[in-house]
Design a protein around this motif. Structure first.
Motif, mmCIF file in Angstrom:
data_model
loop_
_atom_site.group_PDB
_atom_site.id
_atom_site.type_symbol
_atom_site.label_atom_id
_atom_site.label_comp_id
_atom_site.label_asym_id
_atom_site.label_seq_id
_atom_site.Cartn_x
_atom_site.Cartn_y
_atom_site.Cartn_z
ATOM 1 N N ALA A 67 -39.404 -31.377 -10.982
ATOM 2 C CA ALA A 67 -38.512 -31.501 -9.814
ATOM 3 C C ALA A 67 -39.363 -31.631 -8.564
ATOM 4 O O ALA A 67 -40.011 -30.673 -8.158
ATOM 5 N N THR A 68 -39.398 -32.813 -7.978
ATOM 6 C CA THR A 68 -40.214 -33.006 -6.774
ATOM 7 C C THR A 68 -39.367 -33.385 -5.563
ATOM 8 O O THR A 68 -39.898 -33.602 -4.489
ATOM 9 N N GLU A 69 -38.045 -33.497 -5.739
ATOM 10 C CA GLU A 69 -37.156 -33.832 -4.625
ATOM 11 C C GLU A 69 -36.739 -32.569 -3.884
ATOM 12 O O GLU A 69 -36.276 -31.600 -4.490
ATOM 13 N N SER A 70 -36.884 -32.607 -2.568
ATOM 14 C CA SER A 70 -36.573 -31.445 -1.735
ATOM 15 C C SER A 70 -35.132 -30.976 -1.919
ATOM 16 O O SER A 70 -34.855 -29.779 -1.980
ATOM 17 N N ASN A 71 -34.192 -31.932 -2.016
ATOM 18 C CA ASN A 71 -32.774 -31.587 -2.210
ATOM 19 C C ASN A 71 -32.577 -30.704 -3.429
ATOM 20 O O ASN A 71 -31.864 -29.700 -3.385
ATOM 21 N N ILE A 72 -33.195 -31.115 -4.546
ATOM 22 C CA ILE A 72 -33.040 -30.394 -5.806
ATOM 23 C C ILE A 72 -33.724 -29.032 -5.719
ATOM 24 O O ILE A 72 -33.173 -28.011 -6.125
ATOM 25 N N LEU A 73 -34.942 -29.017 -5.151
ATOM 26 C CA LEU A 73 -35.690 -27.765 -5.065
ATOM 27 C C LEU A 73 -34.960 -26.726 -4.232
ATOM 28 O O LEU A 73 -34.987 -25.533 -4.536
ATOM 29 N N LYS A 74 -34.272 -27.184 -3.169
ATOM 30 C CA LYS A 74 -33.581 -26.226 -2.292
ATOM 31 C C LYS A 74 -32.382 -25.582 -2.986
ATOM 32 O O LYS A 74 -31.940 -24.509 -2.589
ATOM 33 N N GLU A 75 -31.848 -26.247 -4.015
ATOM 34 C CA GLU A 75 -30.786 -25.616 -4.793
ATOM 35 C C GLU A 75 -31.377 -24.674 -5.839
ATOM 36 O O GLU A 75 -30.774 -23.675 -6.204
ATOM 37 N N SER A 112 -35.039 -12.390 -6.033
ATOM 38 C CA SER A 112 -35.905 -13.524 -5.686
ATOM 39 C C SER A 112 -35.091 -14.634 -5.037
ATOM 40 O O SER A 112 -33.879 -14.540 -4.902
ATOM 41 N N ASN A 113 -35.807 -15.715 -4.652
ATOM 42 C CA ASN A 113 -35.140 -16.867 -4.030
ATOM 43 C C ASN A 113 -34.618 -17.870 -5.048
ATOM 44 O O ASN A 113 -34.061 -18.894 -4.675
ATOM 45 N N VAL A 114 -34.863 -17.608 -6.319
ATOM 46 C CA VAL A 114 -34.465 -18.577 -7.340
ATOM 47 C C VAL A 114 -32.953 -18.562 -7.514
ATOM 48 O O VAL A 114 -32.334 -17.515 -7.673
ATOM 49 N N GLN A 172 -29.558 -32.683 -10.478
ATOM 50 C CA GLN A 172 -30.714 -32.765 -11.383
ATOM 51 C C GLN A 172 -30.462 -33.694 -12.566
ATOM 52 O O GLN A 172 -31.348 -34.387 -13.028
ATOM 53 N N LEU A 173 -29.227 -33.705 -13.081
ATOM 54 C CA LEU A 173 -28.940 -34.496 -14.279
ATOM 55 C C LEU A 173 -28.129 -35.750 -13.967
ATOM 56 O O LEU A 173 -27.698 -36.453 -14.871
ATOM 57 N N SER A 174 -27.920 -36.056 -12.672
ATOM 58 C CA SER A 174 -27.124 -37.231 -12.318
ATOM 59 C C SER A 174 -28.006 -38.463 -12.229
ATOM 60 O O SER A 174 -29.228 -38.381 -12.324
ATOM 61 N N ARG A 225 -27.960 -34.034 -3.530
ATOM 62 C CA ARG A 225 -27.078 -33.004 -4.072
ATOM 63 C C ARG A 225 -25.625 -33.411 -3.880
ATOM 64 O O ARG A 225 -25.294 -34.166 -2.956
ATOM 65 N N ALA A 226 -24.761 -32.921 -4.733
ATOM 66 C CA ALA A 226 -23.341 -33.292 -4.690
ATOM 67 C C ALA A 226 -22.583 -32.427 -3.683
ATOM 68 O O ALA A 226 -23.037 -31.348 -3.306
ATOM 69 N N GLY A 227 -21.431 -32.945 -3.233
ATOM 70 C CA GLY A 227 -20.525 -32.166 -2.377
ATOM 71 C C GLY A 227 -21.065 -31.868 -0.996
ATOM 72 O O GLY A 227 -20.781 -30.814 -0.422
ATOM 73 N N VAL A 228 -21.846 -32.783 -0.421
ATOM 74 C CA VAL A 228 -22.407 -32.566 0.922
ATOM 75 C C VAL A 228 -21.311 -32.764 1.966
ATOM 76 O O VAL A 228 -20.574 -33.758 1.921
ATOM 77 N N LYS A 229 -21.221 -31.828 2.936
ATOM 78 C CA LYS A 229 -20.210 -31.951 3.994
ATOM 79 C C LYS A 229 -20.817 -31.616 5.343
ATOM 80 O O LYS A 229 -21.564 -30.644 5.462
ATOM 81 N N TYR A 230 -20.502 -32.444 6.356
ATOM 82 C CA TYR A 230 -20.955 -32.190 7.728
ATOM 83 C C TYR A 230 -19.796 -32.420 8.695
ATOM 84 O O TYR A 230 -18.976 -33.314 8.484
ATOM 85 N N SER A 231 -19.743 -31.619 9.770
ATOM 86 C CA SER A 231 -18.732 -31.873 10.814
ATOM 87 C C SER A 231 -19.198 -33.009 11.721
ATOM 88 O O SER A 231 -18.414 -33.823 12.190
ATOM 89 N N ASN A 232 -20.531 -33.088 11.968
ATOM 90 C CA ASN A 232 -21.115 -34.215 12.717
ATOM 91 C C ASN A 232 -21.943 -35.045 11.741
ATOM 92 O O ASN A 232 -22.920 -34.541 11.177
ATOM 93 N N ASN A 233 -21.568 -36.307 11.572
ATOM 94 C CA ASN A 233 -22.291 -37.192 10.647
ATOM 95 C C ASN A 233 -23.316 -38.012 11.421
ATOM 96 O O ASN A 233 -22.945 -38.799 12.297
ATOM 97 N N GLU A 234 -24.607 -37.802 11.085
ATOM 98 C CA GLU A 234 -25.680 -38.424 11.866
ATOM 99 C C GLU A 234 -26.744 -39.020 10.947
ATOM 100 O O GLU A 234 -27.021 -38.479 9.872
#
Length: 422
Positions: free
Chosen positions: A128-136, A155-157, A165-167, A173-182
């Motif tokens: 896993a080298t993608e920041s998105n995946i690692l942060k989950e 721990s932080n795990v 990861q399997l998509s 990452r799935a289900g991303v939501k923002y009030s301000n889209n930038e």
């Protein structure tokens, strides 16, 4: 079957001290780094240490990032670029997690560092080298979380397997939501150049990157086009970019990761396309067996498209026979270290109406032959809102979502290895 690609990783600071090590199979002795230290002692600059060093039983493959060497120990023959790319990913991940990739920040977050390395490399192979995946998988540090973990022993795990990861789009990452889209893009170009004493360009090339910060809801599909994409060569893309579309249409089509990432890097190496942003008038002379020398340097704007040149610093490694300097600066201030013989002239922002000038005399050892060659001037500079190659973003289109995002592009040009011979 090769057992392990990367056997061990050593982190070494710029004073050649090992401050972190990680092993994925058996422990490799620290003495393997002696070959690296030998190469380090011979290099004039940390960046000049060879990236690949063979030893009797291993290969040492390294990168230098923000005053830290990342040294991978390899036992079998592996593509060096593959390892170098992985080391860059590790450094970028530390930067993303801790705000900086320094010795201090790594030591302050040792537990998370080891957790990240365990996830990024599985049995010596990148996983896993993608920041998105690692942060989950491993939550980034916060002061509150650090306190809670200390008290509770947790721990932080994360408990869940990341949704991406399997998509088929593992970087988002799935289900991303923002009030301000930038969506923001930074076009950053570094110019490397060697200018000879007559002012002619001996060598010039541009290393460019486009960094993105994308905070968009859902699963947006973006298309980024340029006014003049043909001037880019030797391009390297984030895995999200559809390469076939770039080959056929010269546009970037991608579903972006969430957050900050490097979209692409590129070269502009044909010299007729590389504009030199400043010119330097210089007169540095030493008298034969005399006790003094002359120093006179003026710097001015050349091809800046009307933009202001700022952050100018001129560094000169003066000959060993120079004892001291008596110079006057019309702009900024200078320092001279009589031990290292390094003169640093910090100009700051350039005023085109009154060009910066530094001149005066150099005190030298008497009765010593004059230096065989004149010193070179190494120049740092920065120009905001200008890509020196002329690259311009044309437009950004979004498909797959209904809302209209806020979009912005920023340009900056910096000097990389910019040298003027005198």
């Amino acid at each position: 079957m090769i057992n392990t690609m990367i056997h061990s990783l050593f982190l070494i600071n710029s004073t050649a001290d090992i401050f972190l090590e990680k092993h994925w199979k058996s422990v490799v002795s620290r003495s393997v780094c002696d070959y690296f230290f030998e190469a380090f002692s011979k290099a004039s600059d940390p960046e000049n240490v060879p990236p690949v060093i063979p030893t009797p039983h291993h290969y040492l493959i390294s990168i230098f990032w923000e005053k830290t060497f990342f040294v991978a120990v390899i036992q079998n023959e592996v593509s060096p670029l593959f390892v170098i790319e992985f080391l860059h990913r590790v450094a970028e991940t530390f930067q993303d997690y801790f705000g900086e990739c320094s010795e201090t920040s790594i030591k302050d977050n040792l537990v998370i560092v080891y957790e990240l390395l365990e996830e990024m490399l599985d049995n010596g192979f990148p996983l896993a080298t993608e920041s998105n995946i690692l942060k989950e998988l491993i939550r980034p540090p916060t002061i509150l979380r650090s306190v809670v973990n200390t008290i509770t022993g947790s721990s932080n795990v994360g408990n869940m397997l990341p949704s991406g990861q399997l998509s088929s789009i593992p970087w988002r990452r799935a289900g991303v939501k923002y009030s301000n889209n930038e969506a923001y893009f930074d076009v950053i170009e570094e110019i490397d150049a060697i200018i000879d004493k007559s002012g002619s360009t001996v060598f010039a090339e541009i290393q460019g990157v486009i960094d993105a910060c994308i905070k968009l809801t859902g699963m947006p599909d973006l298309t980024l086009s340029f006014m003049n994409p043909r001037l880019l060569d030797d391009v390297s893309f984030h895995p999200c970019v559809r390469f076939k579309r770039w080959e056929s249409e010269r546009v970037l089509s991608f579903i972006p990761p969430d957050g900050t990432f490097r979209l692409m890097s590129y070269h502009v190496s044909s010299q007729n396309l590389v504009a030199i942003p400043v010119y330097v008038k210089h007169n540095i002379s030493f008298r034969e067996s005399g006790a003094s020398g002359r120093f006179d340097v003026t710097i001015g704007p050349k091809q800046t498209m009307g933009k202001t040149v700022e952050g100018i610093v001129v560094t000169v490694h003066l000959p060993k026979v120079v004892l001291n300097t008596d110079l006057t600066s019309t702009h900024g201030n200078y320092t001279f270290d009589p031990v290292t013989k390094i003169l640093v002239w910090d100009i700051g922002k350039m005023n085109p109406q009154k060009l910066p000038n530094l001149k005066g005399t150099l005190s030298m050892q008497s009765g010593v032959p004059k230096p065989e060659e004149n010193p070179s001037l190494n120049i740092q500079l920065r120009i905001q809102q200008l890509a020196i190659s002329g690259l311009k973003v044309n437009r950004l289109d979004m498909y797959g979502e209904k809302y209209k995002p806020f979009k912005g592009v920023k340009y900056v040009t910096k000097a990389g290895k910019f040298q003027v011979r005198t």
